[in-house]
Write an enzyme that holds these catalytic residues in place. Structure first.
Site, PDB file in Angstrom:
ATOM      1  N   TYR A 175     -21.329 -14.456  25.040  1.00 38.95           N
ATOM      2  CA  TYR A 175     -21.425 -13.289  24.141  1.00 38.95           C
ATOM      3  C   TYR A 175     -21.698 -13.850  22.748  1.00 38.95           C
ATOM      4  O   TYR A 175     -20.848 -13.804  21.875  1.00 38.95           O
ATOM      5  CB  TYR A 175     -20.140 -12.472  24.137  1.00 38.95           C
TER       6      TYR A 175
ATOM      7  N   CYS B 164      -8.036  -0.513  -0.875  1.00 30.99           N
ATOM      8  CA  CYS B 164      -7.406  -1.075   0.314  1.00 30.99           C
ATOM      9  C   CYS B 164      -7.120  -2.542   0.049  1.00 30.99           C
ATOM     10  O   CYS B 164      -8.026  -3.321  -0.252  1.00 30.99           O
ATOM     11  CB  CYS B 164      -8.328  -0.926   1.529  1.00 30.99           C
TER      12      CYS B 164
ATOM     13  N   ASP C 187     -16.616 -14.787  24.415  1.00 31.82           N
ATOM     14  CA  ASP C 187     -15.961 -14.073  23.310  1.00 31.82           C
ATOM     15  C   ASP C 187     -16.404 -12.617  23.401  1.00 31.82           C
ATOM     16  O   ASP C 187     -17.210 -12.143  22.606  1.00 31.82           O
ATOM     17  CB  ASP C 187     -16.345 -14.691  21.965  1.00 31.82           C
TER      18      ASP C 187
ATOM     19  N   CYS D 222      -2.117   6.174   6.554  1.00 35.20           N
ATOM     20  CA  CYS D 222      -3.384   5.581   6.977  1.00 35.20           C
ATOM     21  C   CYS D 222      -3.281   5.007   8.389  1.00 35.20           C
ATOM     22  O   CYS D 222      -4.118   5.283   9.242  1.00 35.20           O
ATOM     23  CB  CYS D 222      -3.807   4.496   5.992  1.00 35.20           C
TER      24      CYS D 222
ATOM     25  N   CYS E 194     -10.082 -10.596  21.380  1.00 29.48           N
ATOM     26  CA  CYS E 194      -9.408  -9.804  20.352  1.00 29.48           C
ATOM     27  C   CYS E 194      -8.448  -8.798  20.973  1.00 29.48           C
ATOM     28  O   CYS E 194      -7.848  -7.989  20.263  1.00 29.48           O
ATOM     29  CB  CYS E 194     -10.418  -9.089  19.459  1.00 29.48           C
TER      30      CYS E 194
ATOM     31  N   CYS F 233       0.834  -1.200   0.000  1.00 30.71           N
ATOM     32  CA  CYS F 233       0.000   0.000   0.000  1.00 30.71           C
ATOM     33  C   CYS F 233       0.872   1.256   0.000  1.00 30.71           C
ATOM     34  O   CYS F 233       1.726   1.416   0.878  1.00 30.71           O
ATOM     35  CB  CYS F 233      -0.908  -0.003   1.224  1.00 30.71           C
TER      36      CYS F 233
ATOM     37  N   GLU G 152     -26.992 -12.923  24.646  1.00 28.59           N
ATOM     38  CA  GLU G 152     -26.546 -11.706  23.947  1.00 28.59           C
ATOM     39  C   GLU G 152     -27.462 -10.556  24.372  1.00 28.59           C
ATOM     40  O   GLU G 152     -28.679 -10.737  24.492  1.00 28.59           O
ATOM     41  CB  GLU G 152     -26.613 -11.910  22.429  1.00 28.59           C
TER      42      GLU G 152
ATOM     43  N   CYS H 246      -2.702  -0.553   8.631  1.00 27.26           N
ATOM     44  CA  CYS H 246      -1.799  -1.717   8.560  1.00 27.26           C
ATOM     45  C   CYS H 246      -0.481  -1.331   9.226  1.00 27.26           C
ATOM     46  O   CYS H 246       0.504  -1.042   8.552  1.00 27.26           O
ATOM     47  CB  CYS H 246      -1.563  -2.129   7.118  1.00 27.26           C
TER      48      CYS H 246
ATOM     49  N   GLN I 249     -17.197 -12.164  12.166  1.00 27.55           N
ATOM     50  CA  GLN I 249     -15.745 -12.022  12.057  1.00 27.55           C
ATOM     51  C   GLN I 249     -15.341 -11.617  10.632  1.00 27.55           C
ATOM     52  O   GLN I 249     -15.904 -12.118   9.654  1.00 27.55           O
ATOM     53  CB  GLN I 249     -15.050 -13.332  12.434  1.00 27.55           C
TER      54      GLN I 249
END
Length: 568
Positions: A336, A184, A415, A85, A442, A79, A357, A88, A307
């Site tokens: 979750y 992108c 999660d 940006c 995450c 890129c 949830e 990344c 995801q």
């Protein structure tokens, strides 16, 4: 050294946000020890010149101005605007080293935040994505190689560039300054065509982009979702209004794109930096698109959590299934659950799966996904996970008048969002005492924080691993298996004290939880949790006194008067 000075740095490490960590001798310390600087876009092994942006007492921030000697692990980024940006953050690092960096990130968080010793951390290498690190020509040929073109979702802010021309792109890191981007490399090629047609429609009919400062303008973002298995495409405009002019012309243009299945508006009239609103209006086609993970097919709306990397998600969920260790006899709670992605994956081998949830629409989607896949051993509930878990699995068994043992899980899967689990949720998990806890995260920092609580409440770290769902970025998905400590793994300590041997007043003899923990640690070298102390007291009929809380510490009632007197 001061602001705007130029320093020469050897980059020796990377921070959790991907900034290079460099040291320069002759720092401000009295002993002349090296000063540490954080430098964006610098990599381990680089020798650089950098301009000091900000100085703190023991460290500073600097900007890369000249690459004197590149790291042997530095590669040419695909890129052209990856530095501006910031999406990344580590695209210039070889993919092999990206995986090593993410492994160390998880490990360091477990040690530094979780309090685990290196010996306790059974962490396997991060699972990378096949084909990562390919060249641009291969990207065009293959369509979706491992390290690029993997994202099935992209949200493009719409605005004007420096010349006043309509543009789409991404916000620079930690700012709302838009960097125009034509393509992108993390997203699918179809993104370009959707954006081009939306901008052409806006130009033709003089439709203004949203302006954050004034709160005026119509089009805020364009959301594009793509089903890699189904080939279905979704376009959703997030707008500052309830309708758009010339909607039929927009729909007609977008519908010409191959695979287009859903075109909609998302209404967001709030003065906020939250991207999506709560209301979706379908302009053309279906309300949802479909995609599959393994043998399970899901319906995905603009508001659904799903995801972003479908290839690695299947790998991740396979690990969840492996860690859960299901034989077909287990009750599983997924705390979750979202639209039921993990729940339905686990239902293939569990006796029963219950998902919780807080978002009602997500639960409705989960129920529909279960029905369309013919899965009958999965049930979903709306509410806070800790409240629902307590209702169905609490000691009173008040769920529909049934014994709570029917609902009590052998396996709990969590999660959570990036902020991790709430304190009450962790308490609820410890209360129901499942045999195994599978934690998917995450953010390895909040993962480590929560594992510290769970392992302090009677669980042990069995194994863990990272899965690279976010190639070229500093983010990594982690999965950890915890197991309930068995009685034969616990060291029993019998302590007998004669009160007349201790020089204590009656008040001082009433030890707090922290004092008990400190005493056991000094006497035996073992750590015990508040939960364990409470269980022992309950077992032997020791009455728990009412307490007040002061700075996160329990203080017996007998001290209340003294504390109040001191305040007066």
């Amino acid at each position: 050294m001061q602001k705007n000075d130029i320093v020469t740095l050897e980059i020796v490490d990377l921070s959790t946000d991907g900034s290079g960590i460099g040291k320069v001798s002759g720092g401000p310390h009295q002993d002349g020890s090296a000063m540490t600087f954080f430098v964006k876009d610098a990599l381990i092994g680089d020798r650089i010149r950098a301009k000091i942006l900000k100085m703190k007492k023991n460290y500073g921030y600097a900007k890369l101005t000249e690459l004197l000697e590149p790291s042997p692990d530095r590669v040419k980024p695909l890129c052209p605007v990856h530095r501006q940006c910031g999406g990344c953050q580590i695209q210039a690092l070889s993919y092999e080293k990206q995986l090593e960096y993410k492994f160390q990130k998880i490990r360091n968080h477990l040690i530094r935040i979780g309090g685990f010793s290196p010996e306790q951390i059974r962490l396997e290498p991060v699972i990378g994505m096949p084909g990562a690190g390919v060249q641009e020509s291969e990207i065009q040929e293959m369509g979706m190689p491992g390290g690029f073109r993997y994202r099935n979702k992209a949200q493009f802010p719409i605005g004007r560039d420096r010349n006043g021309k309509l543009a789409a792109g991404f916000y620079a890191a930690r700012t709302h300054a838009m960097i125009p981007i034509e393509d992108c490399y993390l997203g699918v090629p179809q993104n370009q065509e959707v954006i081009a047609r939306v901008l052409a429609w806006m130009e033709r009919y003089h439709i203004e982009p949203y302006d954050e400062k004034s709160g005026t303008g119509l089009v805020r973002h364009v959301l594009v979702r793509y089903g890699f298995r189904s080939g279905q495409l979704m376009a959703c405009l997030i707008v500052n209004g309830t309708n758009v002019p010339k909607a039929a012309e927009l729909s007609e243009s977008l519908a010409e794109i191959e695979g287009m299945a859903s075109i909609s508006l998302n209404i967001n009239e709030r003065r906020t930096n939250v991207i999506m609103g709560d209301v979706v209006k379908t302009l053309w086609g279906a309300d949802v698109i479909e995609d599959s993970i393994g043998d399970v097919t899901f319906q995905i709306s603009p508001l659904s959590f799903y995801q972003v990397n479908p290839v690695q998600t299947e790998v991740l969920y396979g690990k969840v299934l492996e860690y859960a260790g299901l034989s077909g006899k287990e009750v599983v709670w997924d705390l979750y659950c979202g639209i039921g992605t993990i729940s339905l994956f686990l239902a293939q081998r569990a006796k029963m799966v219950y998902g919780i949830e807080i978002v009602p629409q997500a639960v409705e989607d989960a129920k529909k996904n279960a029905k369309r896949n013919g899965i009958r051993n999965a049930e979903f509930f709306v509410g806070k996970a800790e409240d629902v878990l307590e209702k169905f699995c609490g000691s009173d068994g008040d769920a529909a008048g049934e014994d709570s043992r029917v609902w009590r899980p052998q396996v709990v899967v969590v999660d959570p969002p990036r902020k991790g689990c709430g304190e009450k949720l962790l308490e609820a998990v410890l209360k129901v005492q499942p045999e195994r806890v599978v934690y998917v995260s995450c953010d390895s920092a909040t993962l480590a924080r929560d594992l510290k609580v769970l392992c302090g409440g009677g669980y042990e770290f069995v194994r863990g691993q990272g899965v690279d769902l976010f190639c070229q970025t500093v983010h990594v998905e982690s999965i950890v298996l915890l197991s309930k400590l068995k009685s034969n793994k616990l060291k029993r300590i019998d302590v007998e004290l004669e009160m007349d041997e201790l020089d204590l007043t009656a008040t001082e003899s009433k030890a707090t939880y922290e004092e008990i923990k400190d005493y056991v640690l000094k006497q035996s070298g073992l750590k015990v949790s508040n939960l364990y102390i409470a269980q022992v007291k309950q077992k032997y009929g020791i009455i728990e006194r009412e307490n007040i809380t002061c700075r996160n510490r329990k203080i017996p009632d007998s001290r209340n008067a003294r504390q109040a007197k001191k305040r007066r």
